[in-house]
Design a protein around this motif. Structure first.
Motif, short mmCIF file in Angstrom:
data_model
loop_
_atom_site.label_atom_id
_atom_site.label_comp_id
_atom_site.label_asym_id
_atom_site.label_seq_id
_atom_site.Cartn_x
_atom_site.Cartn_y
_atom_site.Cartn_z
N GLY A 12 42.69 41.33 40.14
CA GLY A 12 41.36 40.97 39.68
C GLY A 12 40.37 40.76 40.80
O GLY A 12 39.26 41.32 40.78
N PRO A 13 40.67 39.97 41.84
CA PRO A 13 39.71 39.76 42.93
C PRO A 13 39.32 41.03 43.66
O PRO A 13 38.24 41.09 44.27
N VAL A 14 40.16 42.04 43.66
CA VAL A 14 39.81 43.30 44.32
C VAL A 14 38.57 43.91 43.69
O VAL A 14 37.72 44.51 44.38
N LEU A 15 38.41 43.76 42.39
CA LEU A 15 37.25 44.31 41.66
C LEU A 15 36.16 43.27 41.45
O LEU A 15 35.17 43.55 40.76
N GLY A 16 36.34 42.08 42.00
CA GLY A 16 35.32 41.06 41.86
C GLY A 16 35.45 40.21 40.62
O GLY A 16 34.48 39.56 40.22
N TYR A 17 36.62 40.18 40.00
CA TYR A 17 36.85 39.39 38.81
C TYR A 17 38.08 38.52 39.03
O TYR A 17 38.92 38.81 39.89
N ALA A 18 38.18 37.43 38.24
CA ALA A 18 39.33 36.54 38.39
C ALA A 18 40.62 37.26 38.02
O ALA A 18 41.66 37.07 38.65
N ARG A 19 40.56 38.11 36.98
CA ARG A 19 41.72 38.88 36.57
C ARG A 19 41.31 40.32 36.30
O ARG A 19 40.15 40.61 35.95
N LEU A 20 42.25 41.22 36.45
CA LEU A 20 41.97 42.63 36.18
C LEU A 20 41.64 42.85 34.71
O LEU A 20 40.82 43.71 34.37
N SER A 21 42.25 42.08 33.85
CA SER A 21 41.99 42.23 32.41
C SER A 21 40.54 41.91 32.06
O SER A 21 40.00 42.46 31.10
#
Length: 346
Positions: free
Chosen positions: A101-110
């Motif tokens: 998730g953090p890789v895309l700027g979110y807490a989780r990928l979902s």
């Protein structure tokens, strides 16, 4: 059902699976107040129940310990082993969800994937339309579905499948486990079909082939014919020609195109049915001329009567007397014979 309620129901179900070896009365007693407790935990702070309470298996072990119930010493049965494997798989998926998730700027990928759900609904409808086209027509994968080569039918099919896909997507969260499982399996099949179809399409484009199936491309080589010009073996233009096929049916190509030919098909005293007009419609438009146009052959002269055969000559007597000197009697000389010799006298 909200997201929190779904998470609570899922967590309670996993705890129930971990306590599947207990008798139903004991298991129901341990789970009696669990939904209310989880609701209070979810309302206290942010974060998932998994993060605050740990895995459902660990929570189930705590319930066993609090109630003084120990797991059986015998080995777990097949259902329990399958359940444990499923739970371990879910735990790994959740761990990967949290790490990516953090890789895309979110807490989780979902959280990021949830934003892409409308795009997936549209893509799912498109792949469903392509699959229906391939199954019904037997054609290969293309850019657009084709039903009978009709663009209107393709658009209607796309509109129907995309609308149905969006409708299902908005109601997936309210479905039961089995309908959701069937829907997920269908999504996997559509993805595999789409990957195979796009790979085939890419190979056709890379090899220089047509992106559309050959059977959908038809060109009439006689669509541009306006007139027909017939030449004999000496290259002379023939006029007044009619064409027929092997069944005696007339072959009609083109249409009277010059002014003189069009005047003959205008209703009036000089009207000529276009079907009965011979070729060429417009002789002056001949593409080439090698010699004069053959004219009708002249009629042969009437035969003369045979001449009469000549007959043998017959002797005829001359009617004219010939005078002789001395008053002698005239002599008659037959024509065609010898003259008589006179007899001497004493």
């Amino acid at each position: 059902m909200t997201g929190t309620e779904q998470e609570i129901a899922r967590y309670v179900g996993q705890v129930r699976e971990a306590l599947a070896d207990l008798p139903p009365p004991v298991r129901n007693e341990l789970l009696e107040d669990l939904p209310e407790h989880l609701t209070e935990v979810a309302a206290e702070a942010e974060g998932s129940l998994y993060e605050r309470l740990g895995p459902p298996e660990a929570y189930a072990m705590e319930l066993r310990t609090a109630a003084g119930v120990r797991p059986p010493a015998s080995a777990a049965n097949l259902d329990q082993r399958i359940g444990a494997a499923v739970r371990r798989g879910r735990e790994r998926i959740r761990a990967a969800d949290t790490r990516l998730g953090p890789v895309l700027g979110y807490a989780r990928l979902s959280d990021f994937l949830r934003l892409l759900r409308p795009a997936w609904w549209i893509l799912r409808g498109y792949l469903a339309a392509m699959l229906i086209t391939v199954l019904l027509t037997g054609t290969s994968f293309g850019l657009l579905p084709r039903l009978g080569g009709s663009s209107l039918a393709a658009l209607l099919l796309l509109a129907a499948t995309i609308t149905a896909s969006v409708w299902l997507g908005r109601r997936t969260d309210r479905m039961g486990p089995r309908p959701r499982l069937v829907l997920n399996l269908g999504a996997v099949l559509l993805v595999l079909f789409g990957l195979a179809g796009f790979a085939e399409l890419d190979s056709r484009v890379g090899s220089g082939g047509n992106t559309m199936p050959y059977e959908h491309v038809y060109t009439d080589q006689y669509s541009g014919v306006q007139d027909v010009y017939v030449y004999d073996s000496q290259g002379r233009l023939l006029e007044g020609v009619r064409l027929f096929d092997q069944n005696g049916e007339p072959i009609r190509l083109g249409h009277p195109w010059c002014a003189e030919a069009r005047e003959r098909i205008v209703p009036g005293p000089d009207y000529v049915d276009p079907i009965r007009q011979p070729y060429p419609y417009c002789p002056q438009g001949a593409p080439f001329r090698f010699g004069p146009t053959p004219s009708p052959a002249p009629e042969p002269p009437a035969p003369e009567p045979p001449a009469a055969e000549p007959t043998a000559a017959e002797p005829t007597a001359s009617a004219e007397p010939s005078a002789t000197p001395g008053g002698a009697a005239p002599s008659v000389t037959p024509s065609g014979g010898q003259s008589p010799t006179p007899t001497p006298t004493d």
